[in-house]
Design a protein around this motif. Structure first.
Motif, PDB file in Angstrom:
ATOM      1  N   GLN A 149       7.440   7.775  -2.219  1.00  0.00           N
ATOM      2  CA  GLN A 149       8.451   6.769  -1.901  1.00  0.00           C
ATOM      3  C   GLN A 149       9.500   7.333  -0.946  1.00  0.00           C
ATOM      4  O   GLN A 149       9.898   6.678   0.033  1.00  0.00           O
ATOM      5  CB  GLN A 149       9.116   6.295  -3.194  1.00  0.00           C
ATOM      6  CG  GLN A 149      10.183   5.237  -2.998  1.00  0.00           C
ATOM      7  CD  GLN A 149      10.884   4.900  -4.307  1.00  0.00           C
ATOM      8  OE1 GLN A 149      11.266   5.778  -5.092  1.00  0.00           O
ATOM      9  NE2 GLN A 149      11.040   3.611  -4.560  1.00  0.00           N
ATOM     10  N   THR A 150       9.937   8.558  -1.190  1.00  0.00           N
ATOM     11  CA  THR A 150      10.984   9.166  -0.374  1.00  0.00           C
ATOM     12  C   THR A 150      10.470   9.542   1.006  1.00  0.00           C
ATOM     13  O   THR A 150      11.193   9.415   2.007  1.00  0.00           O
ATOM     14  CB  THR A 150      11.560  10.400  -1.085  1.00  0.00           C
ATOM     15  OG1 THR A 150      11.976  10.035  -2.406  1.00  0.00           O
ATOM     16  CG2 THR A 150      12.750  10.962  -0.326  1.00  0.00           C
ATOM     17  N   LEU A 151       9.235  10.002   1.100  1.00  0.00           N
ATOM     18  CA  LEU A 151       8.665  10.319   2.409  1.00  0.00           C
ATOM     19  C   LEU A 151       8.691   9.102   3.324  1.00  0.00           C
ATOM     20  O   LEU A 151       9.101   9.197   4.492  1.00  0.00           O
ATOM     21  CB  LEU A 151       7.229  10.830   2.251  1.00  0.00           C
ATOM     22  CG  LEU A 151       7.061  12.251   1.719  1.00  0.00           C
ATOM     23  CD1 LEU A 151       5.595  12.550   1.483  1.00  0.00           C
ATOM     24  CD2 LEU A 151       7.655  13.274   2.683  1.00  0.00           C
ATOM     25  N   TYR A 152       8.277   7.958   2.807  1.00  0.00           N
ATOM     26  CA  TYR A 152       8.296   6.748   3.631  1.00  0.00           C
ATOM     27  C   TYR A 152       9.721   6.303   3.943  1.00  0.00           C
ATOM     28  O   TYR A 152       9.994   5.787   5.028  1.00  0.00           O
ATOM     29  CB  TYR A 152       7.524   5.629   2.940  1.00  0.00           C
ATOM     30  CG  TYR A 152       6.025   5.772   3.071  1.00  0.00           C
ATOM     31  CD1 TYR A 152       5.406   5.741   4.322  1.00  0.00           C
ATOM     32  CD2 TYR A 152       5.220   5.941   1.951  1.00  0.00           C
ATOM     33  CE1 TYR A 152       4.031   5.887   4.446  1.00  0.00           C
ATOM     34  CE2 TYR A 152       3.843   6.085   2.065  1.00  0.00           C
ATOM     35  CZ  TYR A 152       3.254   6.060   3.316  1.00  0.00           C
ATOM     36  OH  TYR A 152       1.887   6.208   3.452  1.00  0.00           O
ATOM     37  N   ALA A 153      10.642   6.526   3.012  1.00  0.00           N
ATOM     38  CA  ALA A 153      12.024   6.097   3.233  1.00  0.00           C
ATOM     39  C   ALA A 153      12.696   6.883   4.353  1.00  0.00           C
ATOM     40  O   ALA A 153      13.518   6.342   5.101  1.00  0.00           O
ATOM     41  CB  ALA A 153      12.829   6.243   1.941  1.00  0.00           C
TER      42      ALA A 153
ATOM     43  N   ILE B 135       0.842  -1.204   0.000  1.00  0.00           N
ATOM     44  CA  ILE B 135       0.000   0.000   0.000  1.00  0.00           C
ATOM     45  C   ILE B 135       0.875   1.251   0.000  1.00  0.00           C
ATOM     46  O   ILE B 135       0.589   2.239  -0.693  1.00  0.00           O
ATOM     47  CB  ILE B 135      -0.954  -0.010   1.210  1.00  0.00           C
ATOM     48  CG1 ILE B 135      -2.034  -1.082   1.026  1.00  0.00           C
ATOM     49  CG2 ILE B 135      -1.590   1.363   1.432  1.00  0.00           C
ATOM     50  CD1 ILE B 135      -2.890  -1.315   2.254  1.00  0.00           C
ATOM     51  N   GLN B 136       1.961   1.198   0.757  1.00  0.00           N
ATOM     52  CA  GLN B 136       2.828   2.369   0.854  1.00  0.00           C
ATOM     53  C   GLN B 136       3.836   2.457  -0.280  1.00  0.00           C
ATOM     54  O   GLN B 136       4.401   3.522  -0.516  1.00  0.00           O
ATOM     55  CB  GLN B 136       3.540   2.363   2.208  1.00  0.00           C
ATOM     56  CG  GLN B 136       2.563   2.503   3.372  1.00  0.00           C
ATOM     57  CD  GLN B 136       3.232   2.572   4.735  1.00  0.00           C
ATOM     58  OE1 GLN B 136       4.390   2.206   4.877  1.00  0.00           O
ATOM     59  NE2 GLN B 136       2.494   3.028   5.731  1.00  0.00           N
ATOM     60  N   SER B 137       4.051   1.374  -1.006  1.00  0.00           N
ATOM     61  CA  SER B 137       5.057   1.397  -2.078  1.00  0.00           C
ATOM     62  C   SER B 137       4.471   1.665  -3.458  1.00  0.00           C
ATOM     63  O   SER B 137       5.213   2.050  -4.369  1.00  0.00           O
ATOM     64  CB  SER B 137       5.826   0.070  -2.107  1.00  0.00           C
ATOM     65  OG  SER B 137       5.001  -1.001  -2.532  1.00  0.00           O
ATOM     66  N   VAL B 138       3.155   1.473  -3.649  1.00  0.00           N
ATOM     67  CA  VAL B 138       2.587   1.760  -4.969  1.00  0.00           C
ATOM     68  C   VAL B 138       2.724   3.249  -5.262  1.00  0.00           C
ATOM     69  O   VAL B 138       2.728   4.080  -4.343  1.00  0.00           O
ATOM     70  CB  VAL B 138       1.107   1.326  -5.074  1.00  0.00           C
ATOM     71  CG1 VAL B 138       0.966  -0.184  -4.984  1.00  0.00           C
ATOM     72  CG2 VAL B 138       0.240   2.031  -4.032  1.00  0.00           C
ATOM     73  N   PRO B 139       2.857   3.631  -6.533  1.00  0.00           N
ATOM     74  CA  PRO B 139       3.091   5.048  -6.853  1.00  0.00           C
ATOM     75  C   PRO B 139       1.881   5.949  -6.643  1.00  0.00           C
ATOM     76  O   PRO B 139       2.031   7.162  -6.535  1.00  0.00           O
ATOM     77  CB  PRO B 139       3.499   5.015  -8.328  1.00  0.00           C
ATOM     78  CG  PRO B 139       2.904   3.744  -8.863  1.00  0.00           C
ATOM     79  CD  PRO B 139       2.962   2.767  -7.723  1.00  0.00           C
ATOM     80  N   GLN B 140       0.679   5.370  -6.564  1.00  0.00           N
ATOM     81  CA  GLN B 140      -0.519   6.172  -6.411  1.00  0.00           C
ATOM     82  C   GLN B 140      -0.716   6.646  -4.966  1.00  0.00           C
ATOM     83  O   GLN B 140      -0.232   6.016  -4.015  1.00  0.00           O
ATOM     84  CB  GLN B 140      -1.763   5.373  -6.830  1.00  0.00           C
ATOM     85  CG  GLN B 140      -1.860   5.062  -8.301  1.00  0.00           C
ATOM     86  CD  GLN B 140      -1.081   3.840  -8.724  1.00  0.00           C
ATOM     87  OE1 GLN B 140      -0.438   3.172  -7.898  1.00  0.00           O
ATOM     88  NE2 GLN B 140      -1.126   3.493 -10.002  1.00  0.00           N
ATOM     89  N   VAL B 141      -1.459   7.729  -4.818  1.00  0.00           N
ATOM     90  CA  VAL B 141      -1.919   8.166  -3.504  1.00  0.00           C
ATOM     91  C   VAL B 141      -3.059   7.240  -3.071  1.00  0.00           C
ATOM     92  O   VAL B 141      -4.019   7.028  -3.821  1.00  0.00           O
ATOM     93  CB  VAL B 141      -2.425   9.626  -3.555  1.00  0.00           C
ATOM     94  CG1 VAL B 141      -2.965  10.052  -2.199  1.00  0.00           C
ATOM     95  CG2 VAL B 141      -1.305  10.559  -4.013  1.00  0.00           C
TER      96      VAL B 141
END
Length: 257
Positions: free
Chosen positions: A210-214, A92-98
């Motif tokens: 992606q970067t926010l979660y990283a 859910i967190q890795s897919v490119p969509q919001v």
């Protein structure tokens, strides 16, 4: 689109809606249901859609793990189930969509975990949130992981140790959801938030998510190291160049993606 038994998969314009459809079982998450959710998010993630809505059919959003499934498993098979669930949350967190959770009724245990794992969440006034393992026999260890990152330590401890349901207004105050609206306005509020969260360059948004979660849970120095390098590289994307040119030329951007 794939064929699903436990959920509905629908695309409308730039939005894919994934609806858990086990109303008779309160959208509890059996192995089969989790596997279908994982497949659906992977399918949606591979499209050119800009947003995904996760919803639940029936009276509640999701009651969490299906105890009928869990109780029949030995340790290795419970571990497999929880690994599948974790893979879903991370997908859910890795897919490119919001990804926006559309929450009505109860979201408990792994159902609460689903809400916390989505990028954004809009709740109806009828919604309630709980980690009920704290007052039962199977503590909500894995659901607590994303919930902790949404609400902070003391509020997590209250949720996890008491097992009590918190109402939608409390969930909003604690940071579990972004909006609380009357039940009749839920779909409109979800669509409004998603529309505003998907403006701009698709490639830029995907890389940004992606970067926010990283960097989110790393020490500040490490977070800056990650964010600096990605932001520098992202300045060369077509969307970034168009956005800056449009600003400098005082015109509306024409996004290349």
């Amino acid at each position: 689109m794939g064929e699903y038994q436990h959920l509905l998969f629908k695309r409308d314009g730039d939005t894919v809606t994934i609806t858990m459809n086990r109303a008779a079982r309160r959208n509890s998450l059996s192995e089969e249901h989790l596997a279908e959710l994982l497949a659906a998010f992977r399918e949606a993630g591979a499209t050119d859609a800009t947003g995904i809505v996760l919803a639940g059919a029936g009276p509640v959003f999701s009651a969490g793990h299906d105890f009928g499934d869990v109780a029949a498993r030995d340790l290795p098979r419970v571990r497999e189930l929880l690994r599948l669930c974790t893979e879903l949350m991370r997908t859910i967190q890795s897919v490119p969509q919001v990804v926006v959770a559309r929450v009505h009724g109860l979201a408990t245990a792994a159902g609460c975990q689903l809400v916390a794992s989505c990028d954004l969440a809009v709740a109806a006034e009828s919604a309630g949130f709980a980690l009920p393992g704290g007052k039962g026999g199977w503590f909500c260890h894995t659901p607590a992981v994303p919930v902790a990152r949404a609400v902070g330590r003391k509020r997590l401890m209250e949720l996890a140790l008491t097992g009590d349901v918190v109402d939608a207004a409390t969930a909003l105050d604690w940071g579990m959801v972004n909006r609380v609206v009357p039940d009749a306005s839920l779909d409109e509020a979800v669509a409004d938030l998603l529309a505003r969260a998907t403006r701009g360059s698709r490639a830029s948004k995907a890389l940004g998510k992606q970067t926010l979660y990283a960097q989110l849970d790393r020490p500040e120095a490490d977070a800056y190291t990650i964010a600096l390098e990605v932001m520098a590289a992202a300045s060369q994307l077509p969307g970034a160049k168009e956005g800056m040119a449009a600003f400098l030329e005082k015109r509306h951007p024409s996004w290349p993606d």
